[in-house]
Design a protein around this motif. Sequence first.
Motif, PDB file in Angstrom:
ATOM      1  N   GLN A 190       0.892 -20.977  -1.508  1.00  0.00           N
ATOM      2  CA  GLN A 190       2.345 -20.576  -1.321  1.00  0.00           C
ATOM      3  C   GLN A 190       3.011 -21.460  -0.639  1.00  0.00           C
ATOM      4  OE1 GLN A 190       1.525 -16.263  -0.457  1.00  0.00           O
ATOM      5  NE2 GLN A 190       2.935 -16.559   1.106  1.00  0.00           N
ATOM      6  N   GLY A 191       2.467 -22.604   0.075  1.00  0.00           N
ATOM      7  CA  GLY A 191       3.036 -23.353   1.046  1.00  0.00           C
ATOM      8  C   GLY A 191       3.292 -22.676   2.293  1.00  0.00           C
ATOM      9  N   ASP A 192       4.456 -22.990   2.993  1.00  0.00           N
ATOM     10  CA  ASP A 192       4.813 -22.140   4.055  1.00  0.00           C
ATOM     11  C   ASP A 192       5.475 -21.056   4.136  1.00  0.00           C
ATOM     12  OD1 ASP A 192       3.775 -24.306   5.577  1.00  0.00           O
ATOM     13  OD2 ASP A 192       5.448 -25.588   5.700  1.00  0.00           O
ATOM     14  N   VAL A 193       6.045 -20.536   2.924  1.00  0.00           N
ATOM     15  CA  VAL A 193       6.706 -19.218   2.727  1.00  0.00           C
ATOM     16  C   VAL A 193       6.179 -18.281   2.848  1.00  0.00           C
ATOM     17  CG1 VAL A 193       8.300 -20.620   1.080  1.00  0.00           C
ATOM     18  CG2 VAL A 193       6.632 -19.343   0.419  1.00  0.00           C
ATOM     19  N   ALA A 194       6.712 -17.101   3.147  1.00  0.00           N
ATOM     20  CA  ALA A 194       6.081 -15.803   3.334  1.00  0.00           C
ATOM     21  C   ALA A 194       6.761 -14.628   2.362  1.00  0.00           C
ATOM     22  CB  ALA A 194       5.851 -15.106   4.690  1.00  0.00           C
ATOM     23  N   GLN A 195       5.838 -14.035   1.822  1.00  0.00           N
ATOM     24  CA  GLN A 195       6.443 -12.802   1.053  1.00  0.00           C
ATOM     25  C   GLN A 195       6.726 -11.400   1.876  1.00  0.00           C
ATOM     26  OE1 GLN A 195       3.327 -12.960  -2.190  1.00  0.00           O
ATOM     27  NE2 GLN A 195       4.939 -13.288  -3.623  1.00  0.00           N
ATOM     28  N   VAL A 196       7.760 -11.126   2.016  1.00  0.00           N
ATOM     29  CA  VAL A 196       7.949  -9.906   2.770  1.00  0.00           C
ATOM     30  C   VAL A 196       8.260  -8.652   1.878  1.00  0.00           C
ATOM     31  CG1 VAL A 196       9.333  -9.047   4.836  1.00  0.00           C
ATOM     32  CG2 VAL A 196       8.485 -11.370   4.552  1.00  0.00           C
ATOM     33  N   THR A 197       7.647  -7.404   2.003  1.00  0.00           N
ATOM     34  CA  THR A 197       7.967  -6.359   1.287  1.00  0.00           C
ATOM     35  C   THR A 197       8.535  -5.381   2.152  1.00  0.00           C
ATOM     36  OG1 THR A 197       6.125  -6.860  -0.453  1.00  0.00           O
ATOM     37  CG2 THR A 197       7.100  -4.304  -0.200  1.00  0.00           C
ATOM     38  N   TYR A 198       9.784  -4.892   1.820  1.00  0.00           N
ATOM     39  CA  TYR A 198      10.696  -3.860   2.724  1.00  0.00           C
ATOM     40  C   TYR A 198      10.365  -2.640   1.967  1.00  0.00           C
ATOM     41  CZ  TYR A 198      13.651  -7.680   4.791  1.00  0.00           C
ATOM     42  OH  TYR A 198      13.897  -8.711   5.383  1.00  0.00           O
ATOM     43  N   VAL A 199      10.173  -1.582   2.781  1.00  0.00           N
ATOM     44  CA  VAL A 199       9.650  -0.279   2.531  1.00  0.00           C
ATOM     45  C   VAL A 199      10.651   0.614   3.083  1.00  0.00           C
ATOM     46  CG1 VAL A 199       7.758   1.306   2.649  1.00  0.00           C
ATOM     47  CG2 VAL A 199       7.151  -0.989   2.324  1.00  0.00           C
ATOM     48  N   TRP A 200      11.023   1.673   2.198  1.00  0.00           N
ATOM     49  CA  TRP A 200      11.774   2.653   2.900  1.00  0.00           C
ATOM     50  C   TRP A 200      11.752   4.029   2.100  1.00  0.00           C
ATOM     51  CZ3 TRP A 200      13.487  -0.902  -0.712  1.00  0.00           C
ATOM     52  CH2 TRP A 200      14.080  -0.510  -1.804  1.00  0.00           C
ATOM     53  N   ILE A 201      12.249   4.898   2.876  1.00  0.00           N
ATOM     54  CA  ILE A 201      12.088   6.507   2.436  1.00  0.00           C
ATOM     55  C   ILE A 201      13.462   6.801   1.480  1.00  0.00           C
ATOM     56  CG2 ILE A 201      12.118   8.887   3.153  1.00  0.00           C
ATOM     57  CD1 ILE A 201      11.221   7.730   5.955  1.00  0.00           C
ATOM     58  N   ASP A 202      13.426   7.095   0.347  1.00  0.00           N
ATOM     59  CA  ASP A 202      14.474   7.363  -0.621  1.00  0.00           C
ATOM     60  C   ASP A 202      15.306   8.680  -0.299  1.00  0.00           C
ATOM     61  OD1 ASP A 202      13.032   9.357  -2.019  1.00  0.00           O
ATOM     62  OD2 ASP A 202      12.717   8.054  -3.659  1.00  0.00           O
ATOM     63  N   GLY A 203      16.097   9.150  -1.186  1.00  0.00           N
ATOM     64  CA  GLY A 203      16.936   9.999  -0.939  1.00  0.00           C
ATOM     65  C   GLY A 203      16.173  11.669  -1.142  1.00  0.00           C
ATOM     66  N   SER A 204      14.927  11.495  -1.469  1.00  0.00           N
ATOM     67  CA  SER A 204      14.001  12.750  -1.581  1.00  0.00           C
ATOM     68  C   SER A 204      13.653  13.030  -0.449  1.00  0.00           C
ATOM     69  CB  SER A 204      13.112  12.497  -2.667  1.00  0.00           C
ATOM     70  OG  SER A 204      11.835  11.696  -2.161  1.00  0.00           O
ATOM     71  N   GLY A 205      13.467  12.172   0.599  1.00  0.00           N
ATOM     72  CA  GLY A 205      12.982  12.350   1.758  1.00  0.00           C
ATOM     73  C   GLY A 205      11.374  12.711   1.829  1.00  0.00           C
ATOM     74  N   GLU A 206      10.807  12.215   0.691  1.00  0.00           N
ATOM     75  CA  GLU A 206       9.343  12.084   0.472  1.00  0.00           C
ATOM     76  C   GLU A 206       8.896  10.809   0.038  1.00  0.00           C
ATOM     77  OE1 GLU A 206       7.464  16.009  -1.123  1.00  0.00           O
ATOM     78  OE2 GLU A 206       9.662  16.364  -1.869  1.00  0.00           O
ATOM     79  N   THR A 207       9.576  10.366  -1.014  1.00  0.00           N
ATOM     80  CA  THR A 207       9.016   9.232  -1.932  1.00  0.00           C
ATOM     81  C   THR A 207       9.544   8.106  -1.309  1.00  0.00           C
ATOM     82  OG1 THR A 207       9.651  10.526  -4.091  1.00  0.00           O
ATOM     83  CG2 THR A 207       9.155   8.202  -3.988  1.00  0.00           C
ATOM     84  N   LEU A 208       8.551   7.058  -1.343  1.00  0.00           N
ATOM     85  CA  LEU A 208       8.966   5.431  -0.732  1.00  0.00           C
ATOM     86  C   LEU A 208       9.199   4.651  -1.856  1.00  0.00           C
ATOM     87  CD1 LEU A 208       5.786   5.629   1.524  1.00  0.00           C
ATOM     88  CD2 LEU A 208       8.014   5.468   2.335  1.00  0.00           C
ATOM     89  N   ARG A 209      10.100   3.752  -1.577  1.00  0.00           N
ATOM     90  CA  ARG A 209      10.365   2.729  -2.226  1.00  0.00           C
ATOM     91  C   ARG A 209      10.137   1.293  -1.761  1.00  0.00           C
ATOM     92  NH1 ARG A 209      13.910   4.640  -6.892  1.00  0.00           N
ATOM     93  NH2 ARG A 209      13.659   6.906  -6.527  1.00  0.00           N
TER      94      ARG A 209
END
Length: 400
Positions: free
Chosen positions: A32-51
């Motif tokens: 993939q060369g010099d680039v990096a894949q960055v995955t952003y993780v957050w808590i959704d409106g349920s307060g339980e589930t992650l996106r």
Amino acid sequence: MLSVIKRATMSSVSASSRLNKSLYQHYRRLPQGDVAQVTYVWIDGSGETLRCKTRTLEREPQCIEDLPEWNFDGSSTYQADTSNSDMHLVPVRMFRDPFALDPNKLVLCEVLKFNRQPAETNLRARCRKVMEDVQDLKVWFGMEQEYTLLGVDGHPFDWPQNGFPGRQGPYYCGVGADRAYGRVIVECHYKACLYAGIKVVGTNAEVMPSQWEFQVGPGEGLDVADQLWMARFLLHRVCEDFGVVASLDPKPITGDWNGAGCHTNVSTEASRAEGGLQYIEEAIEKLKERHAQHVRVYDPRGGQDNLRRLTGLHETSSIHSFTAGVADRGASVRIPRQVGLQGRGYFEDRRPAANCDPYAVTEVIVRTCFLGFPGGEDSPEPGSLSSAPSGMVGGLNIFS
């Protein structure tokens, strides 16, 4: 007979997990060369589930400051209206990515609304301020995350399709194909956490078959809560690869089966020192005074989930009362045996549900035990139902 068993097992895992993984590995190995894949993780409106969602950066980020803010459609995550749907993703913690591998990253994010105020389920922002107030106490937390492996059909993984396994007894820390259900998933998750930089200190099979536990910590302030949320994300992703579901339901199976909690261990510099048992006992007395308030915080539905779990049976206390004891796993708060003998160490609050928000749990414990719940006795706690009076859980009187 074997073909019948195979069909039953295969039908309980997802179709995606049966795709050609060798072909998948071909693409994962592409440079993939010099680039990096960055995955952003957050808590959704349920307060339980992650996106999550992934973007490409021109180079590998070295610190949190190298990560730009991002946005997402809050109307599709129960966090905004369609007419004003953009929500801000603010990176707060970076981890190595055990799926895409180095130089790629996973990033835990706080969610802000259009006006830059924390979203309703962003309890990290409030927790951060409280932890800053007790830095001098050196409060440590260790959290024990229980979970249950299910097939995509909602049936516990590896349980008989039209019945139940043998009664509880041989499964806790069990060894053998007839006692340990899904160990390969557990061990893959363990290694993924270690690769990511998450401080997982152990894991074990639990009392109910297909139920497991891992422990995160000890750590100060937000550290353990951040790591537990990302460990949950990794758990769901590992299970996705294997085609099964990790459930944090506090009582996934009704009847004579254990529920799932998130026992929370707490200590301070003073409690860990000689004579520290005195400070543990003082903290427990404060917890007793605010039992109802804590129960409202210890699951995302104001205590209604824990009503199914905290029955006084299956190694739980009753939700209707507060108890404490040395080595007592039927108490609200347990003092471990070695702590009682040594006269110093930590205590274990056994009431938090498996699906609790660790930011809310750690914050309310600090407020009660070390800050005297500033803001007044009736001030709403994080994750609580502010309209519910003392002694009420989700509108139900827990002391009736």
